[in-house]
Motif scaffolding. Structure first.
Motif, PDB file in Angstrom:
ATOM      1  N   LYS A   1       3.161  -1.480  -3.237  1.00 50.79           N
ATOM      2  CA  LYS A   1       2.613  -0.504  -2.441  1.00 50.79           C
ATOM      3  C   LYS A   1       2.183   0.881  -3.473  1.00 50.79           C
ATOM      4  O   LYS A   1       1.370   1.682  -2.966  1.00 50.79           O
ATOM      5  CB  LYS A   1       3.573   0.198  -1.323  1.00 50.79           C
ATOM      6  CG  LYS A   1       4.134  -0.930  -0.541  1.00 50.79           C
ATOM      7  CD  LYS A   1       3.191  -1.327   0.432  1.00 50.79           C
ATOM      8  CE  LYS A   1       3.708  -1.957   1.530  1.00 50.79           C
ATOM      9  NZ  LYS A   1       2.591  -3.352   2.033  1.00 50.79           N
TER      10      LYS A   1
ATOM     11  N   ASN B   1      -3.400 -12.753   5.416  1.00 46.08           N
ATOM     12  CA  ASN B   1      -3.238 -11.701   4.562  1.00 46.08           C
ATOM     13  C   ASN B   1      -4.367 -11.783   3.577  1.00 46.08           C
ATOM     14  O   ASN B   1      -4.672 -12.895   3.113  1.00 46.08           O
ATOM     15  CB  ASN B   1      -2.048 -11.291   3.869  1.00 46.08           C
ATOM     16  CG  ASN B   1      -0.890 -11.288   4.992  1.00 46.08           C
ATOM     17  OD1 ASN B   1      -0.979 -10.713   6.084  1.00 46.08           O
ATOM     18  ND2 ASN B   1       0.353 -11.772   4.484  1.00 46.08           N
TER      19      ASN B   1
ATOM     20  N   SER C   1      -0.764  -4.557  -2.720  1.00 45.93           N
ATOM     21  CA  SER C   1      -1.090  -4.462  -1.306  1.00 45.93           C
ATOM     22  C   SER C   1      -2.738  -3.979  -1.206  1.00 45.93           C
ATOM     23  O   SER C   1      -2.876  -3.196  -1.840  1.00 45.93           O
ATOM     24  CB  SER C   1      -0.474  -3.238  -0.628  1.00 45.93           C
ATOM     25  OG  SER C   1      -0.735  -3.147   0.721  1.00 45.93           O
TER      26      SER C   1
ATOM     27  N   GLU D   1      -4.088  -2.577   1.113  1.00 44.98           N
ATOM     28  CA  GLU D   1      -4.194  -1.441   1.967  1.00 44.98           C
ATOM     29  C   GLU D   1      -3.845  -0.284   0.943  1.00 44.98           C
ATOM     30  O   GLU D   1      -4.516   1.148   1.444  1.00 44.98           O
ATOM     31  CB  GLU D   1      -3.190  -1.359   3.100  1.00 44.98           C
ATOM     32  CG  GLU D   1      -3.671  -2.145   4.183  1.00 44.98           C
ATOM     33  CD  GLU D   1      -3.026  -3.722   4.158  1.00 44.98           C
ATOM     34  OE1 GLU D   1      -1.706  -3.665   3.506  1.00 44.98           O
ATOM     35  OE2 GLU D   1      -3.264  -4.605   4.601  1.00 44.98           O
ATOM     36  N   THR D   2      -3.791  -0.400  -0.130  1.00 43.39           N
ATOM     37  CA  THR D   2      -3.676   0.899  -0.966  1.00 43.39           C
ATOM     38  C   THR D   2      -4.947   1.343  -1.551  1.00 43.39           C
ATOM     39  O   THR D   2      -5.815   0.581  -1.424  1.00 43.39           O
ATOM     40  CB  THR D   2      -2.447   0.566  -2.146  1.00 43.39           C
ATOM     41  OG1 THR D   2      -3.239  -0.416  -2.813  1.00 43.39           O
ATOM     42  CG2 THR D   2      -1.194   0.207  -1.673  1.00 43.39           C
ATOM     43  N   ARG D   3      -5.108   2.360  -2.017  1.00 41.15           N
ATOM     44  CA  ARG D   3      -6.126   2.938  -2.529  1.00 41.15           C
ATOM     45  C   ARG D   3      -6.537   1.991  -3.502  1.00 41.15           C
ATOM     46  O   ARG D   3      -7.891   1.625  -3.786  1.00 41.15           O
ATOM     47  CB  ARG D   3      -6.123   4.545  -3.129  1.00 41.15           C
ATOM     48  CG  ARG D   3      -7.460   4.964  -3.727  1.00 41.15           C
ATOM     49  CD  ARG D   3      -7.250   6.465  -3.748  1.00 41.15           C
ATOM     50  NE  ARG D   3      -7.739   7.047  -2.634  1.00 41.15           N
ATOM     51  CZ  ARG D   3      -7.657   8.314  -2.532  1.00 41.15           C
ATOM     52  NH1 ARG D   3      -7.265   9.289  -3.506  1.00 41.15           N
ATOM     53  NH2 ARG D   3      -7.835   8.832  -1.282  1.00 41.15           N
TER      54      ARG D   3
ATOM     55  N   ILE E   1      -8.164  -1.029  -2.185  1.00 36.34           N
ATOM     56  CA  ILE E   1      -9.392  -0.988  -1.760  1.00 36.34           C
ATOM     57  C   ILE E   1     -10.500  -0.816  -2.777  1.00 36.34           C
ATOM     58  O   ILE E   1     -11.573  -1.632  -2.672  1.00 36.34           O
ATOM     59  CB  ILE E   1      -9.450   0.371  -0.747  1.00 36.34           C
ATOM     60  CG1 ILE E   1      -8.490  -0.193   0.489  1.00 36.34           C
ATOM     61  CG2 ILE E   1     -10.704   0.553  -0.409  1.00 36.34           C
ATOM     62  CD1 ILE E   1      -8.181   1.165   1.230  1.00 36.34           C
TER      63      ILE E   1
ATOM     64  N   GLN F   1     -10.907  -4.318  -4.272  1.00 36.47           N
ATOM     65  CA  GLN F   1     -11.926  -5.046  -3.436  1.00 36.47           C
ATOM     66  C   GLN F   1     -13.534  -4.678  -3.503  1.00 36.47           C
ATOM     67  O   GLN F   1     -14.117  -5.754  -3.524  1.00 36.47           O
ATOM     68  CB  GLN F   1     -11.348  -5.092  -1.841  1.00 36.47           C
ATOM     69  CG  GLN F   1      -9.929  -5.595  -1.779  1.00 36.47           C
ATOM     70  CD  GLN F   1      -9.299  -5.399  -0.061  1.00 36.47           C
ATOM     71  OE1 GLN F   1      -9.924  -6.049   0.696  1.00 36.47           O
ATOM     72  NE2 GLN F   1      -8.516  -4.647  -0.147  1.00 36.47           N
TER      73      GLN F   1
END
Length: 120
Positions: free
Chosen positions: A40, A62, A89, A91-93, A96, A99
């Motif tokens: 995280k 996921n 993860s 969802e972390t900055r 992202i 991605q």
């Protein structure tokens, strides 16, 4: 004794068919999630060599980001250069951002990894 032989052959035939079917199913059923635990917190980009992103799949709901880290200097001599991989993860900055980079670099969908130096 003769009645035993047809039952044995039938049982052997069933076993062979089951073995063949299990091999076919193993090749067609997608893997489950590879990342059981994800980081995280931010991983310094200097520590990351490359990364891979795997979209949601039939048996894994996921998005998975797998980082390949630079080897850490150790006092224990090692004869192998084992790659260290960690899951980040999505969802972390940082997840992202990776991605977004992945989408820019992997436009034709053929790349399996992206070098961290290509993103930053």
């Amino acid at each position: 004794m003769m009645a035993f032989l047809p039952k044995t052959l039938l049982l052997l035939l069933v076993v062979v068919v089951c073995i063949q079917l299990s091999g076919v199913l193993a090749q067609t059923v997608p893997d489950r999630c590879w990342c059981l635990k994800t980081l995280k917190k931010r991983v310094p980009k200097e520590d990351v060599v490359e990364f891979s992103i795997f979209p949601r799949r039939a048996r894994c709901n996921n998005i998975e980001i797998i980082l390949t880290l630079k080897p850490v200097n150790s006092t224990i001599p090692s004869t192998t250069t084992e790659q260290i991989q960690r899951c980040l993860s999505p969802e972390t900055r940082q997840g992202i951002n990776l991605q977004h980079c992945w989408q820019r670099k992997n436009t034709n969908g053929t790349r399996s990894t992206v070098k961290m130096s290509e993103c930053f």
